[in-house]
Design a protein around this motif. Structure first.
Motif, mmCIF file in Angstrom:
data_model
loop_
_atom_site.group_PDB
_atom_site.id
_atom_site.type_symbol
_atom_site.label_atom_id
_atom_site.label_comp_id
_atom_site.label_asym_id
_atom_site.label_seq_id
_atom_site.Cartn_x
_atom_site.Cartn_y
_atom_site.Cartn_z
ATOM 1 N N THR A 72 0.473 9.680 -5.153
ATOM 2 C CA THR A 72 0.816 11.056 -4.775
ATOM 3 C C THR A 72 1.594 11.740 -5.893
ATOM 4 N N TYR A 73 2.546 11.029 -6.456
ATOM 5 C CA TYR A 73 3.328 11.571 -7.569
ATOM 6 C C TYR A 73 2.402 11.938 -8.737
ATOM 7 N N ALA A 74 1.458 11.058 -9.041
ATOM 8 C CA ALA A 74 0.541 11.308 -10.155
ATOM 9 C C ALA A 74 -0.271 12.573 -9.936
ATOM 10 N N GLN A 75 -0.697 12.780 -8.706
ATOM 11 C CA GLN A 75 -1.542 13.942 -8.407
ATOM 12 C C GLN A 75 -0.781 15.253 -8.561
ATOM 13 N N GLY A 76 0.551 15.184 -8.444
ATOM 14 C CA GLY A 76 1.346 16.402 -8.573
ATOM 15 C C GLY A 76 1.850 16.671 -9.975
ATOM 16 N N ARG A 77 1.507 15.808 -10.918
ATOM 17 C CA ARG A 77 1.993 15.953 -12.288
ATOM 18 C C ARG A 77 0.857 16.360 -13.220
ATOM 19 N N ALA A 78 1.130 17.346 -14.056
ATOM 20 C CA ALA A 78 0.131 17.782 -15.035
ATOM 21 C C ALA A 78 0.050 16.771 -16.178
ATOM 22 N N GLN A 79 -1.079 16.778 -16.876
ATOM 23 C CA GLN A 79 -1.210 15.940 -18.054
ATOM 24 C C GLN A 79 -0.251 16.409 -19.151
ATOM 25 N N ASP B 201 5.491 14.027 6.082
ATOM 26 C CA ASP B 201 6.769 13.543 5.576
ATOM 27 C C ASP B 201 6.602 13.102 4.122
ATOM 28 N N PRO B 202 7.658 13.217 3.335
ATOM 29 C CA PRO B 202 7.548 12.760 1.946
ATOM 30 C C PRO B 202 7.421 11.246 1.873
ATOM 31 N N ALA B 203 6.822 10.781 0.792
ATOM 32 C CA ALA B 203 6.823 9.350 0.511
ATOM 33 C C ALA B 203 8.213 8.968 0.014
ATOM 34 N N VAL B 204 8.628 7.753 0.324
ATOM 35 C CA VAL B 204 9.962 7.287 -0.058
ATOM 36 C C VAL B 204 9.826 6.082 -0.986
ATOM 37 N N VAL B 205 10.486 6.151 -2.115
ATOM 38 C CA VAL B 205 10.568 5.009 -3.034
ATOM 39 C C VAL B 205 12.044 4.757 -3.321
ATOM 40 N N ARG B 206 12.325 3.548 -3.742
ATOM 41 C CA ARG B 206 13.706 3.164 -4.013
ATOM 42 C C ARG B 206 13.984 3.162 -5.506
ATOM 43 N N ARG B 207 15.190 3.597 -5.841
ATOM 44 C CA ARG B 207 15.660 3.530 -7.223
ATOM 45 C C ARG B 207 17.062 2.914 -7.201
ATOM 46 N N TRP B 208 17.545 2.524 -8.392
ATOM 47 C CA TRP B 208 18.861 1.894 -8.485
ATOM 48 C C TRP B 208 19.725 2.654 -9.475
ATOM 49 N N ASP B 209 20.860 3.139 -8.990
ATOM 50 C CA ASP B 209 21.781 3.932 -9.793
ATOM 51 C C ASP B 209 23.130 3.224 -9.900
ATOM 52 N N TYR B 210 23.703 3.259 -11.106
ATOM 53 C CA TYR B 210 25.037 2.712 -11.324
ATOM 54 C C TYR B 210 25.795 3.634 -12.267
ATOM 55 N N ASP C 178 0.815 -1.216 0.000
ATOM 56 C CA ASP C 178 0.000 0.000 0.000
ATOM 57 C C ASP C 178 0.848 1.265 0.000
ATOM 58 N N ALA C 179 1.988 1.233 0.710
ATOM 59 C CA ALA C 179 2.816 2.438 0.794
ATOM 60 C C ALA C 179 3.378 2.814 -0.575
ATOM 61 N N ARG C 180 3.796 1.827 -1.341
ATOM 62 C CA ARG C 180 4.372 2.126 -2.650
ATOM 63 C C ARG C 180 3.299 2.600 -3.623
ATOM 64 N N VAL C 181 2.139 1.973 -3.592
ATOM 65 C CA VAL C 181 1.039 2.425 -4.448
ATOM 66 C C VAL C 181 0.656 3.853 -4.084
ATOM 67 N N ALA C 182 0.544 4.134 -2.781
ATOM 68 C CA ALA C 182 0.177 5.482 -2.339
ATOM 69 C C ALA C 182 1.222 6.509 -2.752
ATOM 70 N N ALA C 183 2.506 6.122 -2.689
ATOM 71 C CA ALA C 183 3.567 7.058 -3.075
ATOM 72 C C ALA C 183 3.425 7.469 -4.538
ATOM 73 N N TRP C 184 3.183 6.490 -5.417
ATOM 74 C CA TRP C 184 3.078 6.821 -6.835
ATOM 75 C C TRP C 184 1.745 7.480 -7.172
#
Length: 409
Positions: A195-202, A357-366, A187-193
């Motif tokens: 939230t991201y969707a709601q802040g982005r314009a079409q 607090d902001p939502a936190v998601v993980r990404r992978w950088d190399y 649920d936390a990851r779905v909610a985070a994204w």
């Protein structure tokens, strides 16, 4: 004391409860959904792997899941050394880069599973997927290692597949897709994204060239290459991992493609359906990208633009993509270039308002230069990674990392 083949429980008990708890906690850093019960099973499977390897001259190869626990145990140097002494000799971790063939890796782990059973131990299918699980686990079965029997000493090699990262608890042996969905989605990851969707314009109705649909790899409008990166012919079947509001998918349908998108966020998919209501040939799915890939029908190309491939461990994502990509098919993804020195799993923060607090998601950088080798390690060819410069106009200077590879035909 030397451990015999009928004493895996006794061997397990040689690892003190507090050490077992530490191993589980360490593995959980890369496998967040790992329960205590499953963690205890993982420690036990590591024990039977090491005990079996100590009693044979044959090469032994752990599964990726077992390997996570082995790595954690090796870092507890004194308890690990004491345990190896009880087995009859130290088991070293020695790099072996001789083979990076995924098919050989899968065959090796299946042979090891058989050796464990022959030695009188039970190979837990959650940790030792067999031949029947090849598609179910997206080809991610083995980190090739060899355990070589030497007098009073055993040598094990490092992976031929790069890295050791979070492993899913995975489906039951029967392989129901819903089981994996419960593992990856939360649920936390779905909610985070959401939230991201709601802040982005079409997406804009037209771009600078007056086009109503277009393909964009970068974070900048009217910039960078287009859909030609995917080398698709009309009628090709293409998958967008983390499709968001569907702009790139919509463009691909205008080129005659059968375009499929998956996104974890219902809010993003709602925006896609609202923005592109009359687009035919576009198929949208809500769920985790890895869940969708295992199993899935073959695709002619798979891509991800700042999407799920960026926010999923590549040690999980790349073999899953490879397994469902047709020979000769392109995999391409774009993301931010890594910050120097900040590699591996990183945190991204999604603002939720001044009082939360902001939502936190993980990404992978190399590092950019590391990506071609990472891709080749999972069977891809013609692997490239390039940083596209930011547009000359404006003050922003961060470019876009574009990664591209082909499944060998």
């Amino acid at each position: 004391m030397t451990i015999t083949h009928d004493s895996s429980t006794r061997a397990f008990e040689l690892i003190a409860p507090e050490i077992r708890a530490d191993l589980i906690a360490a593995v959980r850093e890369n496998w967040p959904d790992l329960s205590d019960g499953l963690g205890e099973r993982g420690v036990h499977q590591m024990v039977v792997f090491l005990a079996t390897s100590a009693g044979t001259d044959a090469p032994m190869t752990p599964s990726l899941r077992v390997d996570l626990f082995w790595h954690a145990f090796v870092l507890h140097t004194k308890p690990y050394a004491d345990f190896c002494t009880a087995l009859g000799g130290f088991i070293h971790h020695v790099p072996d880069r001789a083979s990076r063939n995924p098919a050989e890796a899968r065959a090796a782990v299946i042979r090891t599973r058989s050796a464990i059973s022959a030695a009188g131990y039970r190979a837990d299918p959650e940790f030792w997927p067999g031949r029947e699980h090849r598609r179910l686990f997206g080809g991610l079965l083995a980190v090739p290692r060899r355990v070589l029997r030497q007098p009073r000493e055993h040598v094990a090699s490092q992976p031929c597949e790069p890295g050791e990262r979070r492993q899913p608890s995975g489906p039951a042996p029967g392989g129901r897709r819903a089981d994996r969905r419960r593992t990856y989605m939360n649920d936390a990851r779905v909610a985070a994204w959401d939230t991201y969707a709601q802040g982005r314009a079409q997406r804009r109705t037209t771009n600078a060239r007056g086009e109503s649909t277009w393909f964009n790899w970068t974070q900048y409008p009217d910039h960078g290459p287009g859909a030609e990166q995917l080398s698709l012919l009309p009628g090709g079947r293409v998958l967008d991992l983390g499709c968001g509001s569907g702009g790139n998918l919509a463009h691909l349908t205008t080129l005659g493609m059968r375009a499929v998108g998956v996104d974890v966020s219902p809010a993003q998919l709602g925006k896609a359906r609202a923005r592109w209501p009359g687009v035919g040939g576009m198929e949208l799915h809500q769920g985790d990208a890895l869940d969708f890939l295992v199993p899935a029908e073959p695709f002619d190309a798979i891509y991800s633009v700042f999407g799920a491939a960026y926010f999923t461990d590549p040690v999980l994502m790349l073999p899953a993509v490879h397994a469902v990509l047709r020979p000769g098919g392109v995999f391409a993804m774009s993301q931010q270039p890594a910050v120097e020195g900040c590699y591996g799993c990183q945190a991204s923060y999604i603002p939720r308002g001044p009082d939360e607090d902001p939502a936190v998601v993980r990404r992978w950088d190399y590092p950019t230069a590391a990506w071609p080798g990472l891709l080749r390690g999972f069977g891809f060819v013609n692997c490239t990674a390039t940083v596209l410069p930011a547009p000359a106009r404006g003050r922003r200077k961060i470019g876009t990392l574009l990664i591209r590879a082909v499944r060998e035909g």
